[in-house]
Design a protein around this motif. Structure first.
Motif, PDB file in Angstrom:
ATOM      1  N   PRO A 156      23.056 102.335  43.329  1.00 24.99           N
ATOM      2  CA  PRO A 156      24.496 102.159  43.115  1.00 24.99           C
ATOM      3  C   PRO A 156      24.800 101.016  42.157  1.00 24.99           C
ATOM      4  CG  PRO A 156      23.852 101.220  45.229  1.00 24.99           C
ATOM      5  CD  PRO A 156      22.642 101.911  44.686  1.00 24.99           C
ATOM      6  N   TYR A 157      25.919 101.155  41.469  1.00 25.31           N
ATOM      7  CA  TYR A 157      26.471 100.044  40.702  1.00 25.31           C
ATOM      8  C   TYR A 157      26.924  98.954  41.674  1.00 25.31           C
ATOM      9  CZ  TYR A 157      26.902 102.221  36.050  1.00 25.31           C
ATOM     10  OH  TYR A 157      26.666 102.763  34.813  1.00 25.31           O
ATOM     11  N   LEU A 158      26.970  97.710  41.167  1.00 25.24           N
ATOM     12  CA  LEU A 158      27.532  96.602  41.941  1.00 25.24           C
ATOM     13  C   LEU A 158      29.051  96.615  41.802  1.00 25.24           C
ATOM     14  CD1 LEU A 158      27.462  93.759  43.361  1.00 25.24           C
ATOM     15  CD2 LEU A 158      27.293  92.801  41.057  1.00 25.24           C
ATOM     16  N   PHE A 159      29.746  96.564  42.934  1.00 24.95           N
ATOM     17  CA  PHE A 159      31.200  96.393  42.862  1.00 24.95           C
ATOM     18  C   PHE A 159      31.487  94.970  42.417  1.00 24.95           C
ATOM     19  CE2 PHE A 159      35.080  94.916  45.112  1.00 24.95           C
ATOM     20  CZ  PHE A 159      35.990  95.535  44.261  1.00 24.95           C
ATOM     21  N   HIS A 160      32.169  94.834  41.308  1.00 27.39           N
ATOM     22  CA  HIS A 160      32.373  93.519  40.702  1.00 27.39           C
ATOM     23  C   HIS A 160      33.721  92.908  41.062  1.00 27.39           C
ATOM     24  CE1 HIS A 160      33.667  90.828  37.366  1.00 27.39           C
ATOM     25  NE2 HIS A 160      32.427  90.396  37.457  1.00 27.39           N
ATOM     26  N   SER A 161      34.818  93.641  40.829  1.00 30.35           N
ATOM     27  CA  SER A 161      36.137  93.049  41.044  1.00 30.35           C
ATOM     28  C   SER A 161      37.196  94.128  41.217  1.00 30.35           C
ATOM     29  CB  SER A 161      36.515  92.127  39.883  1.00 30.35           C
ATOM     30  OG  SER A 161      36.365  92.798  38.641  1.00 30.35           O
ATOM     31  N   GLN A 162      38.288  93.725  41.821  1.00 30.37           N
ATOM     32  CA  GLN A 162      39.423  94.600  42.076  1.00 30.37           C
ATOM     33  C   GLN A 162      40.688  93.827  41.726  1.00 30.37           C
ATOM     34  OE1 GLN A 162      39.606  97.240  45.646  1.00 30.37           O
ATOM     35  NE2 GLN A 162      41.020  95.689  46.382  1.00 30.37           N
TER      36      GLN A 162
END
Length: 414
Positions: free
Chosen positions: A193-199
């Motif tokens: 999976p990709y890393l969740f970076h920001s929202q």
């Protein structure tokens, strides 16, 4: 620049050297010829050209009415003796001899009598270089602020506060559209999976940043590819995956699936630091809005005016918003290479400004850097990311097409 230096068009001469020192000693005149004059101290901050010569024949300093003799070419591969001989013969044309002390006046008159030259004397203090430099500095600051820097908005973290569900922040578990699948990278038979970076919630963004987004965007998510080095060799593994959330989309919190590394803890963005930001001034000529008449000046500012920019330590204190930290009056600008909205791109390999299909410049909207943001540790292992990436937005959105298809991504490896 809208002021005059009042400096002579040619250089200015100063009499110094062993023979000059001996001449003063023989006459009982005490003077420290090794101490720098006010002109020498100000030379690096002004367009002043200074040339030194000793009391000897023939005089190395030529007056304004003298013709410059032919100059020998510098022996690039010559011996040290040849280079010294070249320097010994070198002549300089000057407009005046600088006089700051009584010893300077004695030496200047001795030089003119010895050589038979006619060169005016110039009282150093009459140039008022300190005042000129102060005026030049203010003009430089105004120019930087107006033409060479841009407003940037940098996420701020004042504590270890964890963001609420769906709030603007870094890492943690995103509030994702239910119809969206978590992005995965695939390479050499592997898939992770990709890393969740920001929202980012649109309502939390500064008005100047929000203005570049379509009106029906409620939030957007950014995921970072931990194997960025394989892009663009593997175009299906872009450095970022960006997902815009339109108003009315059903969303739910999702955790990062089967990650071998422990994702960093979530951190709330408490607000944004607004500042005037610049990147590499030496790349100014590549900017789509560059003015040809400012290109050389921008390059000169990059090499000579480092003191106008905050130190790295001051940058972090200012961006973190620590109590009592204000913009330094003497060094009001910063060259921020970390995460930021807008501002000027920080290029590692060279400028890559983006243009849409109609040739319009795109907006460098969100910068994501390996440094990230202050107070957040660099990632390790498979979650490490090296380089600087930019998410580019179009100046005009097509509402009938997916917003994700209208953006562009660049990534610079360090």
């Amino acid at each position: 620049m809208e002021f005059a230096w009042d400096l002579p068009e040619e250089g200015v001469g100063i009499i110094r050297g062993p023979k000059a020192k001996k001449y003063l000693e023989e006459r009982g005149i005490k003077a420290d010829l090794d101490a720098r004059t006010s002109l020498e101290r100000a030379r690096s901050e002004s367009p002043l050209r200074l040339y030194h010569a000793d009391l000897e024949l023939p005089g190395k300093l030529l007056g304004p009415d003298e013709d410059m003799p032919p100059q020998r070419r510098y022996p690039l591969r010559g011996t040290d003796e040849e280079k010294l001989a070249f320097e010994a013969e070198k002549r300089f044309k000057i407009a005046a001899l600088a006089v700051e002390t009584e010893a300077d006046r004695v030496l200047a008159k001795a030089y003119l009598e010895m050589t038979g030259k006619t060169i005016p004397l110039l009282e150093s203090n009459s140039l008022k270089l300190s005042e000129q430099i102060a005026r030049a500095r203010q003009a430089t600051l105004a120019l930087l602020s107006r033409d060479l820097t841009r407003d940037a908005y940098i996420p701020r973290f004042r504590s270890q506060e964890i963001p609420a569900e769906g709030a603007t922040g870094y890492f943690g578990a995103p509030l994702m559209p239910k119809a969206m699948e978590w992005p995965f990278w695939r390479s050499a038979g592997e898939s992770r999976p990709y890393l969740f970076h920001s929202q980012y919630r649109t309502a939390d963004l500064p008005a100047a940043v929000k203005a570049y987004l379509p009106s029906d965007v409620e939030a957007f998510l950014v995921f970072v590819n931990p194997i960025i080095e394989d892009w663009p060799r593997l175009p299906d593994n872009p450095p970022f995956v960006v997902r815009f959330i339109r108003k009315g989309e059903a969303c739910a919190v999702q955790s990062m699936p089967r990650c071998e590394e422990t994702p960093p803890p979530a951190r709330a963005v408490t607000d944004f630091c607004q500042t005037r930001d610049t990147a590499a001034l030496m790349e100014y000529a590549a900017r789509p809005d560059a003015k040809p008449e400012l290109a050389d000046l921008a390059d000169g500012l990059f090499w000579q005016y480092h003191d106008l920019f905050m130190s790295e330590k001051k940058e972090q204190s200012f961006i973190l918003g620590e109590e009592g930290i204000e913009v330094p009056r003497e060094s009001p600008f910063l060259h921020w290479g970390g995460d930021k909205f807008l501002g000027e791109p920080c290029w590692l390999q060279g400028p890559e400004y983006q243009f849409d299909s109609e040739g319009n410049p795109m907006i460098a909207f969100l910068h994501i850097a390996y440094d990230g943001v202050p107070d957040l540790p660099r990632l390790g292992g498979d979650l490490m990311r090296d380089g600087v990436g930019i998410i580019w937005l179009p100046t005009h959105w097509a509402p009938d097409h997916a917003y994700e298809s209208q953006i562009r991504i660049t990534w610079d490896l360090d």
